[in-house]
Design a protein around this motif. Structure first.
Motif, PDB file in Angstrom:
ATOM      1  N   LYS A  99       0.811  -1.222   0.000  1.00  0.00           N
ATOM      2  CA  LYS A  99       0.000   0.000   0.000  1.00  0.00           C
ATOM      3  C   LYS A  99       0.846   1.274   0.000  1.00  0.00           C
ATOM      4  CE  LYS A  99      -4.450  -1.219   2.055  1.00  0.00           C
ATOM      5  NZ  LYS A  99      -5.366  -0.969   3.188  1.00  0.00           N
ATOM      6  N   HIS A 100       2.046   1.173   0.482  1.00  0.00           N
ATOM      7  CA  HIS A 100       2.861   2.371   0.657  1.00  0.00           C
ATOM      8  C   HIS A 100       4.189   2.281  -0.097  1.00  0.00           C
ATOM      9  CE1 HIS A 100       0.134   2.328   4.198  1.00  0.00           C
ATOM     10  NE2 HIS A 100       0.030   3.613   3.892  1.00  0.00           N
ATOM     11  N   GLY A 101       4.127   1.710  -1.274  1.00  0.00           N
ATOM     12  CA  GLY A 101       5.288   1.730  -2.159  1.00  0.00           C
ATOM     13  C   GLY A 101       6.409   0.783  -1.807  1.00  0.00           C
ATOM     14  N   GLY A 102       6.131  -0.276  -1.058  1.00  0.00           N
ATOM     15  CA  GLY A 102       7.174  -1.246  -0.720  1.00  0.00           C
ATOM     16  C   GLY A 102       7.688  -1.979  -1.961  1.00  0.00           C
ATOM     17  N   TYR A 103       8.869  -2.558  -1.824  1.00  0.00           N
ATOM     18  CA  TYR A 103       9.513  -3.234  -2.963  1.00  0.00           C
ATOM     19  C   TYR A 103       9.023  -4.672  -3.066  1.00  0.00           C
ATOM     20  CZ  TYR A 103      13.092  -5.201  -6.037  1.00  0.00           C
ATOM     21  OH  TYR A 103      13.740  -5.841  -7.064  1.00  0.00           O
ATOM     22  N   PHE A 104       8.385  -4.970  -4.192  1.00  0.00           N
ATOM     23  CA  PHE A 104       7.922  -6.329  -4.466  1.00  0.00           C
ATOM     24  C   PHE A 104       8.806  -6.885  -5.583  1.00  0.00           C
ATOM     25  CE2 PHE A 104       5.209  -9.658  -6.195  1.00  0.00           C
ATOM     26  CZ  PHE A 104       4.688 -10.237  -5.044  1.00  0.00           C
ATOM     27  N   ALA A 105       9.633  -7.880  -5.264  1.00  0.00           N
ATOM     28  CA  ALA A 105      10.641  -8.389  -6.199  1.00  0.00           C
ATOM     29  C   ALA A 105       9.999  -8.887  -7.491  1.00  0.00           C
ATOM     30  CB  ALA A 105      11.427  -9.518  -5.555  1.00  0.00           C
ATOM     31  N   PRO A 106      10.443  -8.391  -8.647  1.00  0.00           N
ATOM     32  CA  PRO A 106       9.926  -8.878  -9.932  1.00  0.00           C
ATOM     33  C   PRO A 106      10.419 -10.298 -10.213  1.00  0.00           C
ATOM     34  CG  PRO A 106      11.737  -7.363 -10.288  1.00  0.00           C
ATOM     35  CD  PRO A 106      11.442  -7.333  -8.816  1.00  0.00           C
ATOM     36  N   ARG A 107       9.920 -10.877 -11.292  1.00  0.00           N
ATOM     37  CA  ARG A 107      10.229 -12.280 -11.594  1.00  0.00           C
ATOM     38  C   ARG A 107      11.731 -12.542 -11.718  1.00  0.00           C
ATOM     39  NH1 ARG A 107       5.814 -15.408 -13.226  1.00  0.00           N
ATOM     40  NH2 ARG A 107       3.919 -14.233 -13.659  1.00  0.00           N
ATOM     41  N   SER A 108      12.458 -11.642 -12.369  1.00  0.00           N
ATOM     42  CA  SER A 108      13.891 -11.863 -12.577  1.00  0.00           C
ATOM     43  C   SER A 108      14.647 -11.893 -11.252  1.00  0.00           C
ATOM     44  CB  SER A 108      14.462 -10.759 -13.480  1.00  0.00           C
ATOM     45  OG  SER A 108      14.237  -9.474 -12.923  1.00  0.00           O
ATOM     46  N   VAL A 109      14.298 -10.991 -10.330  1.00  0.00           N
ATOM     47  CA  VAL A 109      14.935 -10.982  -9.015  1.00  0.00           C
ATOM     48  C   VAL A 109      14.506 -12.205  -8.214  1.00  0.00           C
ATOM     49  CG1 VAL A 109      15.150  -9.702  -6.844  1.00  0.00           C
ATOM     50  CG2 VAL A 109      15.084  -8.470  -9.015  1.00  0.00           C
ATOM     51  N   PHE A 110      13.227 -12.562  -8.341  1.00  0.00           N
ATOM     52  CA  PHE A 110      12.703 -13.752  -7.663  1.00  0.00           C
ATOM     53  C   PHE A 110      13.506 -14.984  -8.069  1.00  0.00           C
ATOM     54  CE2 PHE A 110       9.921 -17.286  -6.791  1.00  0.00           C
ATOM     55  CZ  PHE A 110       9.139 -16.893  -5.722  1.00  0.00           C
ATOM     56  N   LEU A 111      13.740 -15.152  -9.374  1.00  0.00           N
ATOM     57  CA  LEU A 111      14.490 -16.304  -9.865  1.00  0.00           C
ATOM     58  C   LEU A 111      15.944 -16.258  -9.391  1.00  0.00           C
ATOM     59  CD1 LEU A 111      14.574 -18.863 -11.591  1.00  0.00           C
ATOM     60  CD2 LEU A 111      15.097 -17.428 -13.568  1.00  0.00           C
ATOM     61  N   THR A 112      16.522 -15.072  -9.322  1.00  0.00           N
ATOM     62  CA  THR A 112      17.899 -14.941  -8.843  1.00  0.00           C
ATOM     63  C   THR A 112      18.032 -15.406  -7.399  1.00  0.00           C
ATOM     64  OG1 THR A 112      18.273 -13.045 -10.326  1.00  0.00           O
ATOM     65  CG2 THR A 112      19.788 -13.318  -8.474  1.00  0.00           C
ATOM     66  N   ILE A 113      17.070 -15.015  -6.552  1.00  0.00           N
ATOM     67  CA  ILE A 113      17.082 -15.457  -5.151  1.00  0.00           C
ATOM     68  C   ILE A 113      16.899 -16.967  -5.077  1.00  0.00           C
ATOM     69  CG2 ILE A 113      15.922 -15.268  -2.927  1.00  0.00           C
ATOM     70  CD1 ILE A 113      15.098 -12.421  -3.733  1.00  0.00           C
ATOM     71  N   TYR A 114      15.998 -17.485  -5.896  1.00  0.00           N
ATOM     72  CA  TYR A 114      15.731 -18.934  -5.966  1.00  0.00           C
ATOM     73  C   TYR A 114      17.022 -19.697  -6.268  1.00  0.00           C
ATOM     74  CZ  TYR A 114      13.895 -23.231  -8.175  1.00  0.00           C
ATOM     75  OH  TYR A 114      13.645 -24.534  -8.537  1.00  0.00           O
ATOM     76  N   ILE A 115      17.738 -19.268  -7.277  1.00  0.00           N
ATOM     77  CA  ILE A 115      18.984 -19.937  -7.678  1.00  0.00           C
ATOM     78  C   ILE A 115      20.046 -19.789  -6.586  1.00  0.00           C
ATOM     79  CG2 ILE A 115      20.907 -19.850  -9.329  1.00  0.00           C
ATOM     80  CD1 ILE A 115      18.858 -19.150 -11.490  1.00  0.00           C
ATOM     81  N   ALA A 116      20.104 -18.612  -5.964  1.00  0.00           N
ATOM     82  CA  ALA A 116      21.087 -18.377  -4.902  1.00  0.00           C
ATOM     83  C   ALA A 116      20.882 -19.344  -3.735  1.00  0.00           C
ATOM     84  CB  ALA A 116      20.990 -16.936  -4.413  1.00  0.00           C
ATOM     85  N   LEU A 117      19.623 -19.606  -3.379  1.00  0.00           N
ATOM     86  CA  LEU A 117      19.350 -20.556  -2.297  1.00  0.00           C
ATOM     87  C   LEU A 117      19.836 -21.955  -2.663  1.00  0.00           C
ATOM     88  CD1 LEU A 117      15.771 -19.507  -1.102  1.00  0.00           C
ATOM     89  CD2 LEU A 117      17.893 -19.380   0.210  1.00  0.00           C
ATOM     90  N   CYS A 118      19.566 -22.389  -3.887  1.00  0.00           N
ATOM     91  CA  CYS A 118      20.034 -23.711  -4.332  1.00  0.00           C
ATOM     92  C   CYS A 118      21.555 -23.801  -4.269  1.00  0.00           C
ATOM     93  CB  CYS A 118      19.551 -23.996  -5.758  1.00  0.00           C
ATOM     94  SG  CYS A 118      17.765 -24.193  -5.931  1.00  0.00           S
ATOM     95  N   LEU A 119      22.234 -22.745  -4.664  1.00  0.00           N
ATOM     96  CA  LEU A 119      23.701 -22.728  -4.643  1.00  0.00           C
ATOM     97  C   LEU A 119      24.241 -22.784  -3.215  1.00  0.00           C
ATOM     98  CD1 LEU A 119      24.444 -20.061  -7.413  1.00  0.00           C
ATOM     99  CD2 LEU A 119      24.881 -22.518  -7.548  1.00  0.00           C
TER     100      LEU A 119
END
Length: 510
Positions: free
Chosen positions: A142-162
C-alpha cells in the motif's frame, strides 16, 4: 562393530561413509526435511479458499492419521535394511530376483525426481517468504514497498540452491550441526507463533468458525462441487506430511541405524503432526477479515495469506509490522533449513543409485570427497537440476503448483514400491529388524499403499477452472514425459544391465 554396520555388511555393502550421526542428529535432519512451516505456509491460502477453515483444520487430522500407516510401514523396512539406498534398495530386496531390478529402477527414479523437485519447492517458497519480508520492511504494497519482480525472484531462488549445495559439500557434521539448530529453531519458533499470534490478534475467530465453517469460492477457483473442494483443500496436508524417510537416507552414517532409523522416522512424524496442526489453528483463529486476505490492494498484494494474517495481527495491536516481519524471518529460516536437508537426501539417493550404475556417468556421481567424505558431485548435480526446474518461473506462477505435485508424487510414489513389495512378500522371505510390526504388518502396509495411490491421483487433478494456460496443472505432462523416458530407457537398454543394488561384500559360501 556397530549393529547398523554389521547389517550393512550382511547386505553386501562396505562402510564407506563416516558413521557419526546420533539419534538426535538423525531426527533433526528428518524433522528438518519435513519442516514445520514449509508445507503449510505456501499452500495455506489456496487450501483455505477451496473449502474454508473446515477443510484445512480437519484435513490435517485425516491426513495425519493415514501418514502414521506409511510411517510404521517404512520404519519396519528401515530396521531390516539400514542402507543409504533406502527405498530403492528396499524395493530390490523385497521384490526378489525376478522383479527386484525393475522395482528398484522405478523406485529409485521416483525418489530422485521427488527429492530434486523438493529442493525446488523449498527454494520457491523460501524466496516467496523473503519477497514478503522485503515488501513489509520497505513500506508494504500500500505504501510503495519493494515487491521483487520475476527476474529478481528467480535470482534469489537460484542463490538458495547454490548455498545449499555449497554447505552440503562440506563435512556431514556441519550439516548435522545446522540441522540440530534447525529442529530447535522450528520447535521454539513454532511454539512462539502458535502461542503469540492468537494473543496478539485484536480479535479472533470463534471456535465454531474454525472447526465447522465450510465455504467454497467458485468465482475464484471455478470449483462448485463441495467434495472436490474438500479434496483439494487437503493438498496442503498431503504435501506437508512426508519427508520422514530422510532418516533412512542417512542410515549408513547413523550409529545403531537399525534401531535409531525407525525411531527417527516415527518421532519426526509425531513432532510435525502436533506442531503442524497447532500452526494451522493459530493462523485460522487469528484471521481478521477472510475476504481481505486475497485483496490485491492489501499490504501483501493478496499473494501470501500467512504474511497478511501476521501483518493484520501486529499492525492491529501495535500499529507496527515489526512483529510480523520477525515471525516471517522465523518461517523463512524453516525453508532454509528444509532445503538444506532435502539437498542432503537428494545427494544420498543419487550417490546410492550411481554406486549401482543406474545413472549416466555413474562413476562421476558416486565419487566421495576424500577429505570431507561426502558425495560432493551428487550434491551439485541435484542442485543443478533443481535450478533448471525454476527457470519457467520467469513466465508462469502456476509452475509452483506443478513442482509441488511432481515433488509429492515422486516422493510418496517412491514409498509405494517397497511398501507394496513388503505387502506381497512371503513372511519367511522377510528378515525383520529390531523394530517390526508382527502380524499387523500386512494390514498396515495395505492401508499405506492405498493412501499413497489416492495421494498421487489427487495431485494430478486440475486445481482451477476453467483450464487455461495460466491455470493448467502441468504435473501430468512433465511426469508423463519423464516417466516415459525412464521406462523407455529400461525397456530398450537398462533391463539388460541394471540388476539393482550391487553387492560389494560376499560371504565365504558365496
Amino acid at each position: 562393530m556397530d549393529s547398523g554396520e554389521r547389517r550393512l555388511n550382511e547386505l553386501g555393502y562396505k562402510q564407506e561413509l563416516r558413521r557419526e550421526m546420533t539419534l538426535f542428529k538423525c531426527l533433526a535432519i528428518a524433522f528438518s526435511t519435513m519442516t514445520l512451516f514449509t508445507g503449510i505456509t505456501p499452500l495455506y491460502g489456496n487450501s483455505f479458499r477451496y473449502a474454508g477453515p473446515v477443510g484445512l483444520v480437519w484435513g490435517w487430522v485425516v491426513v495425519t492419521f493415514f501418514t502414521w500407516f506409511m510411517g510404521f510401514a517404512m520404519a519396519e523396512i528401515c530396521s531390516s535394511f539400514p542402507t543409504t539406498g533406502s527405498l530403492y534398495f528396499w524395493a530390490a530386496h523385497l521384490a526378489g530376483r525376478k522383479w527386484g531390478p525393475l522395482a528398484s529402477w522405478i523406485c529409485a527414479w521416483l525418489e530422485t525426481i521427488g527429492l530434486i523437485a523438493g529442493i525446488s519447492t523449498q527454494a520457491y517458497a523460501g524466496t516467496q517468504t523473503l519477497q514478503n519480508i522485503i515488501l513489509l520492511s520497505t513500506g508494504t504494497n500500500k505504501h510503495g514497498g519493494y515487491f521483487a519482480p520475476r527476474s529478481v525472484f528467480l535470482t534469489i531462488y537460484i542463490a538458495l540452491c547454490l548455498i545449499w549445495a555449497l554447505l552440503n559439500t562440506f563435512a556431514l557434521n556441519i550439516i548435522a550441526l545446522i540441522d540440530t539448530v534447525s529442529i530447535w529453531w522450528q520447535v521454539l519458533g513454532g511454539t512462539l507463533i502458535v502461542i503469540m499470534l492468537p494473543l496478539v490478534a485484536i480479535t479472533t475467530q470463534p471456535a465454531s468458525y474454525v472447526f465447522t465453517h465450510f465455504e467454497t469460492s467458485p468465482a475464484i477457483t471455478g470449483i462448485t462441487n463441495p467434495v472436490y473442494a474438500i479434496v483439494l483443500s487437503w493438498l496442503v496436508s498431503q504435501y506437508s506430511l512426508y519427508g520422514f524417510d530422510a532418516a533412512a537416507h542417512l542410515t549408513e552414517e547413523t550409529k545403531g541405524a537399525d534401531v535409531n532409523g525407525p525411531i527417527a522416522i516415527l518421532s519426526s512424524i509425531a513432532l510435525i503432526s502436533v506442531f503442524g496442526w497447532g500452526y494451522i489453528l493459530a493462523l485460522t483463529f487469528s484471521i481478521q477479515d477472510p475476504k481481505y486476505l486475497y485483496d490485491p490492494m492489501n499490504e501483501t498484494a493478496g499473494r501470501f495469506v500467512p504474511a497478511q494474517i501476521l501483518f493484520d495481527a501486529f499492525q492491529g495491536r501495535y500499529e507496527s509490522s515489526f512483529g510480523a516481519i520477525a515471525l516471517l524471518i522465523v518461517i523463512w529460516g524453516s525453508f532454509f533449513f528444509g532445503g538444506l536437508s532435502i539437498t542432503t537426501s537428494a545427494a544420498r539417493v543419487v550417490y546410492a543409485l550411481s554406486r549401482d550404475g543406474g545413472v549416466p556417468y555413474s562413476r562421476l556421481w558416486r565419487k566421495i570427497d576424500p577429505h570431507f567424505q561426502v558425495p560432493a558431485n551428487a550434491v551439485w548435480i541435484s542442485a543443478a537440476f533443481a535450478m533448471l526446474l525454476g527457470l519457467p518461473l520467469l513466465k508462469l506462477d502456476i509452475v509452483f503448483t506443478a513442482i509441488t505435485s511432481i515433488c509429492t508424487i515422486g516422493w510418496v510414489g517412491g514409498y509405494a514400491v517397497p511398501i507394496f513389495a513388503r505387502l506381497v512378500i512371503r513372511s519367511e522371505d522377510f528378515r525383520p529388524g529390531p523394530f517390526n510390526l508382527g502380524r499387523a504388518s500386512r494390514g498396515i502396509c495395505l492401508v499405506a499403499f492405498l493412501w499413497i495411490c489416492y495421494t498421487c491421483v489427487i495431485f494430478l487433478l486440475p486445481t482451477q477452472y476453467p483450464i487455461r494456460l495460466e491455470t493448467f496443472n502441468y504435473a501430468p505432462v512433465v511426469l508423463g514425459i519423464t516417466l516415459t523416458i525412464i521406462m523407455g530407457w529400461w525397456t530398450l537398454d537398462a533391463r539388460h544391465w541394471f540388476k539393482g543394488p550391487v553387492r560389494e561384500i560376499f560371504s565365504v559360501t558365496e
